[in-house]
Scaffold this motif. Sequence first.
Motif, mmCIF file in Angstrom:
data_model
loop_
_atom_site.group_PDB
_atom_site.id
_atom_site.type_symbol
_atom_site.label_atom_id
_atom_site.label_comp_id
_atom_site.label_asym_id
_atom_site.label_seq_id
_atom_site.Cartn_x
_atom_site.Cartn_y
_atom_site.Cartn_z
ATOM 1 N N LEU A 118 33.641 -35.545 21.484
ATOM 2 C CA LEU A 118 32.924 -35.205 20.256
ATOM 3 C C LEU A 118 31.587 -34.538 20.572
ATOM 4 O O LEU A 118 31.187 -33.582 19.897
ATOM 5 C CB LEU A 118 32.719 -36.470 19.427
ATOM 6 N N ALA A 119 30.905 -35.012 21.615
ATOM 7 C CA ALA A 119 29.639 -34.397 22.017
ATOM 8 C C ALA A 119 29.850 -32.956 22.473
ATOM 9 O O ALA A 119 29.042 -32.079 22.170
ATOM 10 C CB ALA A 119 28.981 -35.217 23.125
ATOM 11 N N MET A 120 30.945 -32.709 23.195
ATOM 12 C CA MET A 120 31.222 -31.355 23.658
ATOM 13 C C MET A 120 31.530 -30.426 22.476
ATOM 14 O O MET A 120 30.979 -29.323 22.393
ATOM 15 C CB MET A 120 32.391 -31.353 24.639
ATOM 16 N N ARG A 121 32.380 -30.877 21.573
ATOM 17 C CA ARG A 121 32.763 -30.033 20.435
ATOM 18 C C ARG A 121 31.583 -29.787 19.497
ATOM 19 O O ARG A 121 31.333 -28.661 19.092
ATOM 20 C CB ARG A 121 33.913 -30.683 19.670
ATOM 21 N N MET A 122 30.887 -30.853 19.144
ATOM 22 C CA MET A 122 29.781 -30.703 18.202
ATOM 23 C C MET A 122 28.571 -30.052 18.862
ATOM 24 O O MET A 122 27.825 -29.324 18.210
ATOM 25 C CB MET A 122 29.401 -32.061 17.611
ATOM 26 N N GLY A 123 28.370 -30.301 20.146
ATOM 27 C CA GLY A 123 27.253 -29.669 20.844
ATOM 28 C C GLY A 123 27.383 -28.162 20.880
ATOM 29 O O GLY A 123 26.410 -27.439 20.649
ATOM 30 N N THR A 124 28.590 -27.676 21.169
ATOM 31 C CA THR A 124 28.771 -26.213 21.166
ATOM 32 C C THR A 124 28.657 -25.656 19.754
ATOM 33 O O THR A 124 28.146 -24.546 19.566
ATOM 34 C CB THR A 124 30.129 -25.830 21.787
ATOM 35 N N ALA A 125 29.091 -26.409 18.745
ATOM 36 C CA ALA A 125 28.939 -25.943 17.360
ATOM 37 C C ALA A 125 27.461 -25.895 16.967
ATOM 38 O O ALA A 125 27.012 -24.926 16.336
ATOM 39 C CB ALA A 125 29.714 -26.858 16.415
ATOM 40 N N PHE A 126 26.700 -26.915 17.331
ATOM 41 C CA PHE A 126 25.258 -26.913 17.046
ATOM 42 C C PHE A 126 24.562 -25.762 17.769
ATOM 43 O O PHE A 126 23.665 -25.120 17.229
ATOM 44 C CB PHE A 126 24.615 -28.236 17.452
ATOM 45 N N ALA A 127 24.967 -25.511 19.014
ATOM 46 C CA ALA A 127 24.345 -24.438 19.796
ATOM 47 C C ALA A 127 24.673 -23.063 19.211
ATOM 48 O O ALA A 127 23.804 -22.185 19.175
ATOM 49 C CB ALA A 127 24.806 -24.514 21.252
ATOM 50 N N GLU A 128 25.911 -22.869 18.762
ATOM 51 C CA GLU A 128 26.270 -21.589 18.149
ATOM 52 C C GLU A 128 25.521 -21.370 16.838
ATOM 53 O O GLU A 128 25.190 -20.239 16.492
ATOM 54 C CB GLU A 128 27.779 -21.515 17.937
ATOM 55 N N ALA A 129 25.260 -22.443 16.114
ATOM 56 C CA ALA A 129 24.470 -22.314 14.888
ATOM 57 C C ALA A 129 23.004 -22.024 15.205
ATOM 58 O O ALA A 129 22.326 -21.315 14.445
ATOM 59 C CB ALA A 129 24.582 -23.578 14.053
ATOM 60 N N ARG A 130 22.533 -22.535 16.310
ATOM 61 C CA ARG A 130 21.132 -22.312 16.692
ATOM 62 C C ARG A 130 20.904 -20.905 17.240
ATOM 63 O O ARG A 130 19.847 -20.320 17.030
ATOM 64 C CB ARG A 130 20.734 -23.349 17.738
ATOM 65 N N PHE A 131 21.884 -20.375 17.974
ATOM 66 C CA PHE A 131 21.768 -19.039 18.558
ATOM 67 C C PHE A 131 22.916 -18.153 18.062
ATOM 68 O O PHE A 131 23.846 -17.863 18.811
ATOM 69 C CB PHE A 131 21.812 -19.108 20.094
ATOM 70 N N PRO A 132 22.867 -17.723 16.810
ATOM 71 C CA PRO A 132 23.959 -16.873 16.315
ATOM 72 C C PRO A 132 23.901 -15.494 16.969
ATOM 73 O O PRO A 132 22.823 -14.956 17.236
ATOM 74 C CB PRO A 132 23.693 -16.791 14.816
ATOM 75 N N PHE A 133 25.080 -14.939 17.237
ATOM 76 C CA PHE A 133 25.142 -13.601 17.817
ATOM 77 C C PHE A 133 24.922 -12.600 16.688
ATOM 78 O O PHE A 133 25.569 -12.686 15.646
ATOM 79 C CB PHE A 133 26.504 -13.371 18.483
ATOM 80 N N PRO A 134 24.017 -11.636 16.866
ATOM 81 C CA PRO A 134 23.731 -10.694 15.777
ATOM 82 C C PRO A 134 24.945 -9.811 15.479
ATOM 83 O O PRO A 134 25.695 -9.429 16.368
ATOM 84 C CB PRO A 134 22.562 -9.859 16.312
ATOM 85 N N ASP A 135 25.103 -9.497 14.186
ATOM 86 C CA ASP A 135 26.233 -8.655 13.773
ATOM 87 C C ASP A 135 26.089 -7.232 14.278
ATOM 88 O O ASP A 135 27.057 -6.597 14.666
ATOM 89 C CB ASP A 135 26.359 -8.650 12.250
ATOM 90 N N SER A 136 24.887 -6.733 14.242
ATOM 91 C CA SER A 136 24.669 -5.371 14.729
ATOM 92 C C SER A 136 23.453 -5.358 15.643
ATOM 93 O O SER A 136 22.358 -5.725 15.246
ATOM 94 C CB SER A 136 24.453 -4.415 13.554
ATOM 95 N N ALA A 137 23.694 -4.991 16.879
ATOM 96 C CA ALA A 137 22.609 -4.879 17.854
ATOM 97 C C ALA A 137 22.687 -3.483 18.450
ATOM 98 O O ALA A 137 23.769 -2.985 18.763
ATOM 99 C CB ALA A 137 22.748 -5.934 18.935
ATOM 100 N N GLU A 138 21.535 -2.857 18.574
ATOM 101 C CA GLU A 138 21.549 -1.493 19.104
ATOM 102 C C GLU A 138 21.751 -1.496 20.613
ATOM 103 O O GLU A 138 21.547 -2.502 21.289
ATOM 104 C CB GLU A 138 20.265 -0.773 18.728
#
Length: 191
Positions: free
Chosen positions: A126-146
């Motif tokens: 649960l820590a692995m699954r939720m930790g990666t979900a929390f991290a992805e929410a904290r560092f979202p990949f931008p939709d458009s980057a130059e």
Amino acid sequence: MSEQAGAERGRAMLAQPTGTAARVAVRVDLLPAFSVASLVAVLGLPLGWIWSRLAPPQRMRVVTPDQQVVPLTAESWHRFDDLAVFLLIGLVAGLLVGVVAWLLRARRGPVMLLGAVLGSLVGAWLAMRMGTAFAEARFPFPDSAELGAVVERAPVLETGWALLAQPLTTAFAYGTLAAWNARDDLGRRLG
């Protein structure tokens, strides 16, 4: 003569006491072991959140117009850092779970050990699954980057073997304390 009497007395002290051996109480310990397993499993949520806050993101540069990225120099080391932080959190949590489960004196035994280890395994998952979900929410990949922009990628855990740190440490801590105990009943009786 006195040497022979002393040797016989020493052998008498080493002899096993007669009587019944301590029995494992399975039915009585099932509900407390299930409760411990459930509580330890739920502790995976805050452990995942702590990991998402401590694990460093990987800085990457956008190299193509379709937003393919490559890590900056020495940033790929953060993949190891993410794993190491997760392992250290799991080791500390496993040690604490093993010691606290041992402190439940009236329920000591293999059933409680099994409950603590299974709870630690589910909690680590649960820590692995939720930790990666929390991290992805904290560092979202931008939709458009130059082209040439530097972006941060969320921390990742690339191996499932990291799940074993917490349950193995729980089993080691509990087993060490059980081996250290000199009583057949592991001290379950308070008298």
